[in-house]
Scaffold this active site. Structure first.
Site: not given
Length: 119
Positions: A77-79
């Protein structure tokens, strides 16, 4: 063939999560390697434990956990997208991790194809 997947939509408000999962499942069944699922924008919601779907509905988060555990598919998941939605490591499903956008570039480089699901 090695495949990376970019998923940009949430689990229940768009068909993209179901389609990405079914594609990954079919590709693996045909002998391809699905390397990673990178979740971006609302897609990050797919990897949280926060959902509690009814018993007669599909559990999309559990599907991603299964792909990770049975087939070694990374669920990333993109931070930045996660932070914008109040998602941190404490609410992530088993096998998922939060990472930077540079990882998406790595996925695109190391795989034969990068398929995008969602708008």
């Amino acid at each position: 063939m090695n495949i990376g997947i970019l998923l940009k939509e949430g689990p229940y408000n768009h068909q993209a999560a179901d389609t990405a999962y079914k594609f990954a499942e079919a590709a693996i069944a045909k002998g391809h390697k699905v390397d990673a699922i990178f979740l971006y924008n609302d897609g990050v919601i797919n990897a949280t434990k926060l959902g509690d779907p009814p018993q007669d509905d599909r559990n999309i988060a559990a599907r991603w956990t299964e792909l990770n555990q049975k087939h070694g598919v990374e669920v990333l998941a993109c931070i930045a997208a996660s932070k914008r939605r109040g998602i941190n490591d404490d609410v992530m499903i088993d096998g998922a991790e939060i990472t930077g956008l540079g990882t998406l570039t790595d996925i695109a480089i190391r795989n034969d194809r990068l398929l995008t699901f969602g708008d």
